[in-house]
Motif scaffolding. Structure first.
Motif, PDB file in Angstrom:
ATOM      1  N   ARG A   1      -0.626  11.445  -6.872  1.00 18.05           N
ATOM      2  CA  ARG A   1      -0.836  12.425  -7.930  1.00 18.05           C
ATOM      3  C   ARG A   1       0.463  13.089  -8.436  1.00 18.05           C
ATOM      4  O   ARG A   1       0.696  13.141  -9.642  1.00 18.05           O
ATOM      5  N   PRO A   2       1.354  13.600  -7.553  1.00 16.34           N
ATOM      6  CA  PRO A   2       2.564  14.273  -8.048  1.00 16.34           C
ATOM      7  C   PRO A   2       3.425  13.367  -8.937  1.00 16.34           C
ATOM      8  O   PRO A   2       3.874  13.800 -10.005  1.00 16.34           O
ATOM      9  N   ALA A   3       3.610  12.117  -8.532  1.00 14.31           N
ATOM     10  CA  ALA A   3       4.433  11.189  -9.314  1.00 14.31           C
ATOM     11  C   ALA A   3       3.755  10.846 -10.644  1.00 14.31           C
ATOM     12  O   ALA A   3       4.425  10.677 -11.670  1.00 14.31           O
ATOM     13  N   ILE A   4       2.415  10.776 -10.622  1.00 13.98           N
ATOM     14  CA  ILE A   4       1.671  10.495 -11.860  1.00 13.98           C
ATOM     15  C   ILE A   4       1.807  11.689 -12.809  1.00 13.98           C
ATOM     16  O   ILE A   4       2.056  11.528 -14.004  1.00 13.98           O
ATOM     17  N   GLU A   5       1.696  12.899 -12.263  1.00 11.48           N
ATOM     18  CA  GLU A   5       1.804  14.103 -13.093  1.00 11.48           C
ATOM     19  C   GLU A   5       3.203  14.255 -13.684  1.00 11.48           C
ATOM     20  O   GLU A   5       3.365  14.765 -14.784  1.00 11.48           O
ATOM     21  N   ARG A   6       4.223  13.788 -12.950  1.00 15.44           N
ATOM     22  CA  ARG A   6       5.608  13.867 -13.460  1.00 15.44           C
ATOM     23  C   ARG A   6       5.923  12.729 -14.425  1.00 15.44           C
ATOM     24  O   ARG A   6       7.010  12.688 -14.992  1.00 15.44           O
ATOM     25  N   GLY A   7       4.987  11.792 -14.590  1.00 11.47           N
ATOM     26  CA  GLY A   7       5.213  10.674 -15.497  1.00 11.47           C
ATOM     27  C   GLY A   7       6.049   9.562 -14.880  1.00 11.47           C
ATOM     28  O   GLY A   7       6.411   8.599 -15.552  1.00 11.47           O
TER      29      GLY A   7
ATOM     30  N   LEU B   1      -2.686   3.457  -3.156  1.00 17.17           N
ATOM     31  CA  LEU B   1      -2.602   4.495  -2.121  1.00 17.17           C
ATOM     32  C   LEU B   1      -3.639   5.574  -2.386  1.00 17.17           C
ATOM     33  O   LEU B   1      -4.266   5.606  -3.434  1.00 17.17           O
ATOM     34  N   PHE B   2      -3.765   6.506  -1.443  1.00 15.95           N
ATOM     35  CA  PHE B   2      -4.629   7.663  -1.680  1.00 15.95           C
ATOM     36  C   PHE B   2      -4.182   8.373  -2.956  1.00 15.95           C
ATOM     37  O   PHE B   2      -2.998   8.582  -3.172  1.00 15.95           O
ATOM     38  N   GLU B   3      -5.144   8.745  -3.761  1.00 13.98           N
ATOM     39  CA  GLU B   3      -4.854   9.436  -5.022  1.00 13.98           C
ATOM     40  C   GLU B   3      -3.985  10.672  -4.799  1.00 13.98           C
ATOM     41  O   GLU B   3      -3.039  10.925  -5.544  1.00 13.98           O
ATOM     42  N   GLU B   4      -4.295  11.423  -3.740  1.00 13.51           N
ATOM     43  CA  GLU B   4      -3.540  12.655  -3.466  1.00 13.51           C
ATOM     44  C   GLU B   4      -2.043  12.371  -3.300  1.00 13.51           C
ATOM     45  O   GLU B   4      -1.203  13.182  -3.652  1.00 13.51           O
ATOM     46  N   TRP B   5      -1.720  11.221  -2.692  1.00 12.11           N
ATOM     47  CA  TRP B   5      -0.321  10.890  -2.413  1.00 12.11           C
ATOM     48  C   TRP B   5       0.426  10.448  -3.666  1.00 12.11           C
ATOM     49  O   TRP B   5       1.637  10.564  -3.738  1.00 12.11           O
TER      50      TRP B   5
ATOM     51  N   GLN C   1     -12.500  11.566  -1.909  1.00 15.38           N
ATOM     52  CA  GLN C   1     -11.156  11.111  -2.177  1.00 15.38           C
ATOM     53  C   GLN C   1     -11.236   9.741  -2.835  1.00 15.38           C
ATOM     54  O   GLN C   1     -12.283   9.106  -2.826  1.00 15.38           O
ATOM     55  N   ARG C   2     -10.116   9.289  -3.408  1.00 15.85           N
ATOM     56  CA  ARG C   2     -10.122   7.982  -4.064  1.00 15.85           C
ATOM     57  C   ARG C   2      -8.854   7.216  -3.717  1.00 15.85           C
ATOM     58  O   ARG C   2      -7.815   7.801  -3.440  1.00 15.85           O
ATOM     59  N   PHE C   3      -8.968   5.896  -3.752  1.00 15.77           N
ATOM     60  CA  PHE C   3      -7.788   5.048  -3.684  1.00 15.77           C
ATOM     61  C   PHE C   3      -7.321   4.856  -5.116  1.00 15.77           C
ATOM     62  O   PHE C   3      -8.114   4.516  -5.994  1.00 15.77           O
ATOM     63  N   ALA C   4      -6.039   5.090  -5.366  1.00 18.64           N
ATOM     64  CA  ALA C   4      -5.486   5.019  -6.712  1.00 18.64           C
ATOM     65  C   ALA C   4      -4.514   3.848  -6.826  1.00 18.64           C
ATOM     66  O   ALA C   4      -3.937   3.408  -5.833  1.00 18.64           O
TER      67      ALA C   4
ATOM     68  N   ALA D   1       7.477   3.412  -0.014  1.00 20.57           N
ATOM     69  CA  ALA D   1       6.622   2.640  -0.918  1.00 20.57           C
ATOM     70  C   ALA D   1       6.514   3.336  -2.275  1.00 20.57           C
ATOM     71  O   ALA D   1       6.638   2.694  -3.322  1.00 20.57           O
ATOM     72  N   VAL D   2       6.300   4.651  -2.260  1.00 19.36           N
ATOM     73  CA  VAL D   2       6.169   5.408  -3.514  1.00 19.36           C
ATOM     74  C   VAL D   2       7.485   5.373  -4.288  1.00 19.36           C
ATOM     75  O   VAL D   2       7.502   5.131  -5.499  1.00 19.36           O
ATOM     76  N   ALA D   3       8.605   5.549  -3.579  1.00 28.87           N
ATOM     77  CA  ALA D   3       9.929   5.515  -4.220  1.00 28.87           C
ATOM     78  C   ALA D   3      10.184   4.149  -4.861  1.00 28.87           C
ATOM     79  O   ALA D   3      10.737   4.056  -5.959  1.00 28.87           O
ATOM     80  N   THR D   4       9.765   3.092  -4.174  1.00 30.13           N
ATOM     81  CA  THR D   4       9.943   1.729  -4.699  1.00 30.13           C
ATOM     82  C   THR D   4       9.130   1.537  -5.976  1.00 30.13           C
ATOM     83  O   THR D   4       9.605   0.949  -6.949  1.00 30.13           O
ATOM     84  N   ALA D   5       7.890   2.058  -5.967  1.00 29.31           N
ATOM     85  CA  ALA D   5       7.045   1.962  -7.166  1.00 29.31           C
ATOM     86  C   ALA D   5       7.678   2.731  -8.320  1.00 29.31           C
ATOM     87  O   ALA D   5       7.748   2.226  -9.455  1.00 29.31           O
ATOM     88  N   ILE D   6       8.175   3.936  -8.053  1.00 36.76           N
ATOM     89  CA  ILE D   6       8.804   4.764  -9.092  1.00 36.76           C
ATOM     90  C   ILE D   6      10.031   4.043  -9.663  1.00 36.76           C
ATOM     91  O   ILE D   6      10.304   4.096 -10.861  1.00 36.76           O
ATOM     92  N   ALA D   7      10.736   3.312  -8.796  1.00 38.66           N
ATOM     93  CA  ALA D   7      11.939   2.588  -9.223  1.00 38.66           C
ATOM     94  C   ALA D   7      11.609   1.303  -9.988  1.00 38.66           C
ATOM     95  O   ALA D   7      12.512   0.581 -10.395  1.00 38.66           O
ATOM     96  N   GLY D   8      10.314   1.021 -10.160  1.00 39.48           N
ATOM     97  CA  GLY D   8       9.927  -0.151 -10.927  1.00 39.48           C
ATOM     98  C   GLY D   8       9.698  -1.393 -10.083  1.00 39.48           C
ATOM     99  O   GLY D   8       9.623  -2.506 -10.597  1.00 39.48           O
ATOM    100  N   GLY D   9       9.578  -1.201  -8.760  1.00 34.64           N
ATOM    101  CA  GLY D   9       9.457  -2.330  -7.833  1.00 34.64           C
ATOM    102  C   GLY D   9       8.106  -3.014  -7.824  1.00 34.64           C
ATOM    103  O   GLY D   9       7.968  -4.089  -7.240  1.00 34.64           O
TER     104      GLY D   9
END
Length: 171
Positions: free
Chosen positions: A123-129, A117-121, A35-38, A104-112
């Motif tokens: 990955r979905p947001a990265i794949e959706r752009g 975090l773990f890459e697996e966690w 696994q990786r930290f992303a 935390a993920v929602a805050t990052a997506i919102a530009g915060g």
């Protein structure tokens, strides 16, 4: 925390990310073995604040930090060609690791800010752009977690069912 504490506190099993387990416990690998930290941030954030090319540059950024229940705020650790860099970034948001990961993920997506975090966690947001991966050559690998439980003949049936399920997954 010490493996034994988990059992003393009345738990039947625990999960750890290292193999240094006491001798009287059984450790069963679960999940992906590598696994990786992303690290990632919203493209809009990066357009505005720049894209770091070295982990040390994270100190100039807003970072979304995690804190363990124990109160410990872990450093962000990176590795490239044998060079290890540890960073203690600053940021507007501190969330408890585990419970508030979605926040935390929602805050990052919102530009915060930038999230680690773990890459697996992520990955979905990265794949959706929604998030853009950064510093990828520096992402640190670690071996996946282990389920551990005391080496005793009588295993509670819910735990036994879970162990059987894991063994089947590992196939």
């Amino acid at each position: 925390s010490n493996v034994q504490d988990v059992f003393r506190d009345g738990c039947d099993a625990g999960i750890r990310y290292d193999e240094c387990l006491e001798q009287d416990v059984i450790a069963l690998p679960i999940g992906k073995r590598q696994q990786r930290f992303a690290v990632a941030a919203a493209p809009e954030y990066l357009d505005l604040h720049g894209r770091p090319e070295h982990p040390s540059e994270l100190l100039q950024h807003r970072c979304i930090r995690g804190r363990y229940a124990s109160g410990i705020v872990p450093e962000w650790e990176f590795e490239r060609d044998g060079e290890v860099v540890r960073v203690k970034p600053n940021g507007p948001l501190m969330v408890s690791i585990g419970a508030a990961v979605d926040l935390a993920v929602a805050t990052a997506i919102a530009g915060g800010g930038i999230i680690y975090l773990f890459e697996e966690w992520l990955r979905p947001a990265i794949e959706r752009g929604e998030l853009e991966a950064i510093l990828t050559p520096w992402w640190q690998r670690f071996s996946g977690p282990y389920l551990y439980y005391p080496d005793r003949r009588l295993i509670p049936s819910p735990l036994k069912a879970f162990i059987d399920f894991i063994r089947e997954l590992n196939g």
